[in-house]
Design an enzyme around this catalytic site. Structure first.
Site, mmCIF file in Angstrom:
data_model
loop_
_atom_site.group_PDB
_atom_site.id
_atom_site.type_symbol
_atom_site.label_atom_id
_atom_site.label_comp_id
_atom_site.label_asym_id
_atom_site.label_seq_id
_atom_site.Cartn_x
_atom_site.Cartn_y
_atom_site.Cartn_z
ATOM 1 C CG ASP A 1 13.049 4.474 -0.626
ATOM 2 O OD1 ASP A 1 13.777 3.669 -0.041
ATOM 3 O OD2 ASP A 1 11.890 4.184 -0.991
ATOM 4 C CG HIS B 1 4.886 0.014 -4.193
ATOM 5 N ND1 HIS B 1 5.087 -1.139 -3.477
ATOM 6 C CD2 HIS B 1 6.121 0.442 -4.544
ATOM 7 C CE1 HIS B 1 6.383 -1.396 -3.390
ATOM 8 N NE2 HIS B 1 7.039 -0.454 -4.025
ATOM 9 C CD GLU C 1 -2.929 -0.774 -0.467
ATOM 10 O OE1 GLU C 1 -2.910 0.358 -1.001
ATOM 11 O OE2 GLU C 1 -3.500 -1.751 -0.992
ATOM 12 C CD GLN D 1 17.772 0.241 -7.527
ATOM 13 O OE1 GLN D 1 17.408 0.708 -8.597
ATOM 14 N NE2 GLN D 1 17.108 0.494 -6.397
HETATM 15 P P1 AMP Z 1 10.597 0.323 -4.480
HETATM 16 O O1 AMP Z 1 9.697 -0.653 -5.169
HETATM 17 O O2 AMP Z 1 10.969 -0.068 -3.087
HETATM 18 O O3 AMP Z 1 11.778 0.732 -5.335
HETATM 19 O O4 AMP Z 1 9.727 1.646 -4.292
HETATM 20 C C1 AMP Z 1 9.094 2.278 -5.373
HETATM 21 C C2 AMP Z 1 8.573 3.607 -4.912
HETATM 22 O O5 AMP Z 1 7.627 3.431 -3.849
HETATM 23 C C3 AMP Z 1 9.675 4.530 -4.349
HETATM 24 O O6 AMP Z 1 9.422 5.854 -4.786
HETATM 25 C C4 AMP Z 1 9.490 4.396 -2.868
HETATM 26 O O7 AMP Z 1 9.949 5.533 -2.138
HETATM 27 C C5 AMP Z 1 7.985 4.252 -2.759
HETATM 28 N N1 AMP Z 1 7.627 3.637 -1.479
HETATM 29 C C6 AMP Z 1 8.082 2.461 -0.974
HETATM 30 N N2 AMP Z 1 7.553 2.243 0.251
HETATM 31 C C7 AMP Z 1 6.742 3.302 0.521
HETATM 32 C C8 AMP Z 1 5.925 3.675 1.634
HETATM 33 N N3 AMP Z 1 5.816 2.918 2.729
HETATM 34 N N4 AMP Z 1 5.239 4.845 1.559
HETATM 35 C C9 AMP Z 1 5.324 5.632 0.444
HETATM 36 N N5 AMP Z 1 6.089 5.334 -0.627
HETATM 37 C C10 AMP Z 1 6.789 4.193 -0.589
#
Ligand code: AMP
Length: 274
Positions: A149, A37, A35, A61
């Site tokens: 992040d 995402h 959630e 990365q």
């Molecule tokens: P990732 O799949 O971990 O690379 O994350 C994809 C995007 O989702 C990045 O912009 C993250 O900062 C964002 N994201 C991941 N977890 C959260 C969260 N708990 N709340 C808000 N955005 C998130």
């Protein structure tokens, strides 16, 4: 919902959207969607007529090959998640599709040698390299990134300012569980015990922050942070930094607490507002 794996077909659909002058929102992800995402997707729906999510576990990365292998992957669930969230297109490219022979590797030049850049050398080179590719392929109007992040968000902001003048970055606040931990794909790797420990750690951290006098400066606050984290078994960093420039100077009131800790081999990051 369309699931597209190659750039050629992606461009056919994106060009049709662009011909109709639909605004396009884009959310780059590495899958194992949750959630957090979901909140980026919802924000994009509010702002745009079409929303595209990419799912690509970007090997470049990961500074640690084992971490790449162990990264959670759950593509079937991700398709359902996107379907439920009314995503228009999932772009799920292969490594060859993103990193063709003519791709450009770039070195990150922003917010270097601090926080995750200090402890994961090369990580942000991989992040800016893949985003440079993806932004160029998708050419959306807006792109959505989570504050979870935070250093990545600041780096992407600089990358966009310098190289993608037509793209608008939209930051989205961190989505948390009821206990206060940030939702993260990596949380699924925690055992029950590790999760319980992590939740009690987070509660202690929230209490620690709430008891601080907000008028002190960052040097003083960071002495207290060092004292707090000392007893904690494994961490990379645990420090207050200025929210705008990520420096260690200024007042506590303008800062966030940034941490990277380990539970077993799982590395967990978060940043908390005062
Ligand atoms: P990732 O799949 O971990 O690379 O994350 C994809 C995007 O989702 C990045 O912009 C993250 O900062 C964002 N994201 C991941 N977890 C959260 C969260 N708990 N709340 C808000 N955005 C998130």
């Amino acid at each position: 919902m369309l699931i597209i794996k190659d750039i050629y077909n992606l461009h056919i659909y994106l060009n049709a959207y662009k011909d109709k002058r639909y605004s396009i929102g884009y959310i780059p992800t590495m899958g194992a969607l949750h959630e957090g995402h979901g909140s980026l997707i919802e924000k994009s729906h509010n702002d745009n007529q079409k929303t595209i999510v990419s799912i690509f576990v970007n090997e470049k990365q990961f500074n640690d090959a084992q971490d790449f292998e162990a990264y959670p992957r759950n593509i079937g669930d991700d398709y359902n998640f996107c379907e439920n969230h009314k995503v228009d297109i999932i772009f799920q490219p292969s490594t060859e599709e993103i990193y063709s022979k003519k791709h450009k590797s770039i070195k990150n030049s922003y917010f270097q040698n601090i926080l995750c850049d200090q402890y994961r050398p090369g990580h942000f080179d991989g992040v800016v390299t893949v985003l440079n590719q993806l932004f160029g392929i998708i050419e959306s109007d807006k792109v959505y990134f989570g504050e979870k992040d935070f250093q990545q968000l600041r780096i992407v902001e600089s990358l966009i300012n310098d190289h993608f003048p037509n793209l608008k970055l939209v930051p989205v606040p961190t989505v948390r569980s009821n206990e206060g931990i940030a939702l993260s794909s990596r949380n699924s790797k925690l055992s029950k015990k590790q999760m319980a420990d992590f939740i009690s750690f987070q509660k202690e951290v929230i209490k620690f922050i709430s008891l601080l006098n907000k008028k002190i400066d960052l040097t003083e606050a960071n002495k207290k942070a060092e004292e707090f984290i000392k007893a904690y078994e494994k961490f990379d960093y645990f420090e207050f930094r200025n929210t705008s420039n990520l420096s260690l100077e200024g007042s506590l009131a303008d800062s966030r607490l940034f941490y990277a800790i380990y539970k077993g081999s799982v590395r967990l990051i978060d940043n908390l507002e005062l």
